[in-house]
Design an enzyme around this catalytic site. Sequence first.
Site, PDB file in Angstrom:
ATOM      1  CD  GLU A 190       9.789  11.830  12.679  1.00  9.22           C
ATOM      2  OE1 GLU A 190       8.621  11.403  12.794  1.00  9.22           O
ATOM      3  OE2 GLU A 190      10.684  11.203  12.096  1.00  9.22           O
ATOM      4  CE  LYS A 233      -1.871   2.895   2.485  1.00 10.03           C
ATOM      5  NZ  LYS A 233      -1.695   4.327   2.043  1.00 10.03           N
ATOM      6  CB  CYS A 286      12.966   8.225   9.572  1.00  8.47           C
ATOM      7  SG  CYS A 286      13.868   7.319   8.316  1.00  8.47           S
ATOM      8  CD  GLU A 292      12.869  -0.466   9.712  1.00 10.13           C
ATOM      9  OE1 GLU A 292      13.357   0.368  10.511  1.00 10.13           O
ATOM     10  OE2 GLU A 292      13.440  -1.512   9.399  1.00 10.13           O
TER      11      GLU A 292
HETATM   12  P1  NAD Z   1       2.212   8.000   8.326  1.00  5.90           P
HETATM   13  O1  NAD Z   1       2.419   7.081   9.482  1.00  5.90           O
HETATM   14  O2  NAD Z   1       1.192   9.066   8.450  1.00  5.90           O
HETATM   15  O3  NAD Z   1       1.811   7.166   7.020  1.00  5.90           O
HETATM   16  C1  NAD Z   1       2.611   6.107   6.554  1.00  5.90           C
HETATM   17  C2  NAD Z   1       1.744   5.148   5.777  1.00  5.90           C
HETATM   18  O4  NAD Z   1       0.777   4.600   6.673  1.00  5.90           O
HETATM   19  C3  NAD Z   1       0.953   5.767   4.627  1.00  5.90           C
HETATM   20  O5  NAD Z   1       0.904   4.868   3.559  1.00  5.90           O
HETATM   21  C4  NAD Z   1      -0.442   5.954   5.222  1.00  5.90           C
HETATM   22  O6  NAD Z   1      -1.469   5.923   4.261  1.00  5.90           O
HETATM   23  C5  NAD Z   1      -0.534   4.740   6.132  1.00  5.90           C
HETATM   24  N1  NAD Z   1      -1.470   4.883   7.237  1.00  5.90           N
HETATM   25  C6  NAD Z   1      -1.859   6.017   7.874  1.00  5.90           C
HETATM   26  N2  NAD Z   1      -2.765   5.733   8.822  1.00  5.90           N
HETATM   27  C7  NAD Z   1      -2.944   4.390   8.802  1.00  5.90           C
HETATM   28  C8  NAD Z   1      -3.744   3.487   9.552  1.00  5.90           C
HETATM   29  N3  NAD Z   1      -4.543   3.911  10.517  1.00  5.90           N
HETATM   30  N4  NAD Z   1      -3.657   2.170   9.275  1.00  5.90           N
HETATM   31  C9  NAD Z   1      -2.835   1.723   8.324  1.00  5.90           C
HETATM   32  N5  NAD Z   1      -2.068   2.534   7.554  1.00  5.90           N
HETATM   33  C10 NAD Z   1      -2.114   3.847   7.800  1.00  5.90           C
HETATM   34  O7  NAD Z   1       3.648   8.576   7.990  1.00  5.90           O
HETATM   35  P2  NAD Z   1       4.034   9.604   6.862  1.00  5.90           P
HETATM   36  O8  NAD Z   1       3.632  10.952   7.304  1.00  5.90           O
HETATM   37  O9  NAD Z   1       3.575   9.097   5.550  1.00  5.90           O
HETATM   38  O10 NAD Z   1       5.635   9.457   6.871  1.00  5.90           O
HETATM   39  C11 NAD Z   1       6.449  10.136   7.741  1.00  5.90           C
HETATM   40  C12 NAD Z   1       6.833   9.257   8.913  1.00  5.90           C
HETATM   41  O11 NAD Z   1       7.480   8.067   8.462  1.00  5.90           O
HETATM   42  C13 NAD Z   1       7.841   9.947   9.812  1.00  5.90           C
HETATM   43  O12 NAD Z   1       7.493   9.703  11.152  1.00  5.90           O
HETATM   44  C14 NAD Z   1       9.152   9.245   9.465  1.00  5.90           C
HETATM   45  O13 NAD Z   1      10.127   9.309  10.478  1.00  5.90           O
HETATM   46  C15 NAD Z   1       8.686   7.859   9.184  1.00  5.90           C
HETATM   47  N6  NAD Z   1       9.663   7.135   8.370  1.00  5.90           N
HETATM   48  C16 NAD Z   1      10.408   6.151   8.955  1.00  5.90           C
HETATM   49  C17 NAD Z   1      11.375   5.484   8.219  1.00  5.90           C
HETATM   50  C18 NAD Z   1      12.225   4.409   8.842  1.00  5.90           C
HETATM   51  O14 NAD Z   1      12.827   3.662   8.101  1.00  5.90           O
HETATM   52  N7  NAD Z   1      12.297   4.311  10.164  1.00  5.90           N
HETATM   53  C19 NAD Z   1      11.570   5.798   6.877  1.00  5.90           C
HETATM   54  C20 NAD Z   1      10.791   6.804   6.303  1.00  5.90           C
HETATM   55  C21 NAD Z   1       9.830   7.467   7.056  1.00  5.90           C
END
Ligand code: NAD
Length: 494
Positions: A395, A182, A295, A256
């Site tokens: 963050e 997804k 991240c 992650e």
């Molecule tokens: P997010 O958690 O809002 O969304 C990530 C994904 O989860 C998206 O595809 C979103 O549609 C989905 N999602 C959102 N709500 C959901 C739910 N209730 N159930 C299932 N899926 C759901 O994060 P974002 O804003 O897209 O990305 C930024 C975040 O990602 C930051 O916190 C960043 O640090 C983290 N990140 C971590 C890594 C790592 O490797 N540790 C890498 C990249 C980004």
Amino acid sequence: MTDLLPISLPTLGLAGCFIDGAWHTPGSTLEVENPCRREVIAEVGRGGAVEIDLAVAAARRALPAWRSLPASQRGALLSELGRRLTEHHEEVARLLAAETGNTIRTQSRGETSGAASVLSYFGGVAVEQKGEVLPFGSDLFSYSTREPIGVVGSIIPWNSPLQLGCGKIAMALSTGNTLVLKPAEDAPLAILRLTELAADLFPPGVFNVVTGVGAGAGAALAAHPNVDKLSFTGSSEVGFGIARNAAERMAHATLELGGKSPCIVFPDAATEDRLDTTAQRIINAMRFARQGQSCTAGSRLFVHEDVWEPVMAKVVEIAEAMVVGDALDERTDMGAIINAKRYDAVRTYIGQAEEAGAEFLTGATPLPVGDAPSFQPVPTILAGVDNDWRINREEVFGPVMVAIPWTNEAEVIAMANDTHYGLAAYIFSHDVDTVMRISRALEAGWIWINEGGGQIPGMSYGGIKQSGMGREYSIEGALEAYTTRKSVTMRLGT
Ligand code: NAD
């Protein structure tokens, strides 16, 4: 605007969902915006629970044949996908720049190359899934094998969607699992183009994509009883919910999540001959060139008081020289924040710090969303902030770095570790005893020394504390995260 590079959109991929080897158009659509221009560039199909159900069923049907295929053959298909991505490198990189706001020159081309290399890496190491023989004596033969977990559901964010997506595809498929991926609603286009390139490659049902929003397709995938393993990359807030979903049905999970990484500078890294390089690497670690949307951004800078002035002067000079502009302009160093909601959140963090009396070494509180022609704050570096201020604990996920001077090593380690995150950390010193001592003391999954970034497939990657659990990106990580061990014990003789 005439110098801006053109993009070509996916064609079949705009359907949004690739299920059981065919494109599938759901009843509703999602708009994808270019955040540098605040304009809609595409509408893609918006999948939900129905599409997730179809995709999970297809992945389940495809599993027996796929897991039985020799690992070398699975690997060869991943290598071929890496080759196709390399062949379409420039086209995919432009699409990525347009949808993410990550600039073509400093980010999107590099991400596309990195994504191809992770496919090639897992294509090559797919055969390295060895078991063990146990020394139980001459009449008892016991060995273990690696078995795929089953149907994997992967959910990825928008900040480096192609690299993360290719990592999930490569790890799940090389280890004999089937996958439902997804993509993030803000940036699905590069993944959909990649899916077009993969469409005739894998047997139907092995690799499925369902584009949709988090609360719709994401939540349906996370809660689906027929998904055996969840691999989630995104925010810690959503990660907690994914972990609960997995726990409710004992599904495997890799998470992650977010970070708030410290960057500690010792005086010997700021001598006259090292100052420029150290300052540039501090800027790289902060990921200003990705608008801080990483991240692993080294957003908490601790500089020894003896070198505070030269280091901060040089860091500010480099930050101020960065060209903020359109992601599809070759001259641009830094692009845009992904969307209005995130831009507004970054604006609020900076505004609150300003109200609380933070000193702006450079930068400014961004314009309100309504007045902003694009979601582009300038690099912002704040001083006069205590370690426990909100801007230094949460963050921000924007181009905002907080700098704090230090004198006592125990105190700086305590400040660096005083966070619920534990993803990355940066140390700048050329004294081997110092870097060994500090890297042992810091609580993080990945520590860089005298370097500001660069991720190479083969190195296990992941965080501790609320930055997540499990390791990915290496064959060892993938074996732990995407396979289970089966033990077989056989009595020999009578
Ligand atoms: P997010 O958690 O809002 O969304 C990530 C994904 O989860 C998206 O595809 C979103 O549609 C989905 N999602 C959102 N709500 C959901 C739910 N209730 N159930 C299932 N899926 C759901 O994060 P974002 O804003 O897209 O990305 C930024 C975040 O990602 C930051 O916190 C960043 O640090 C983290 N990140 C971590 C890594 C790592 O490797 N540790 C890498 C990249 C980004």
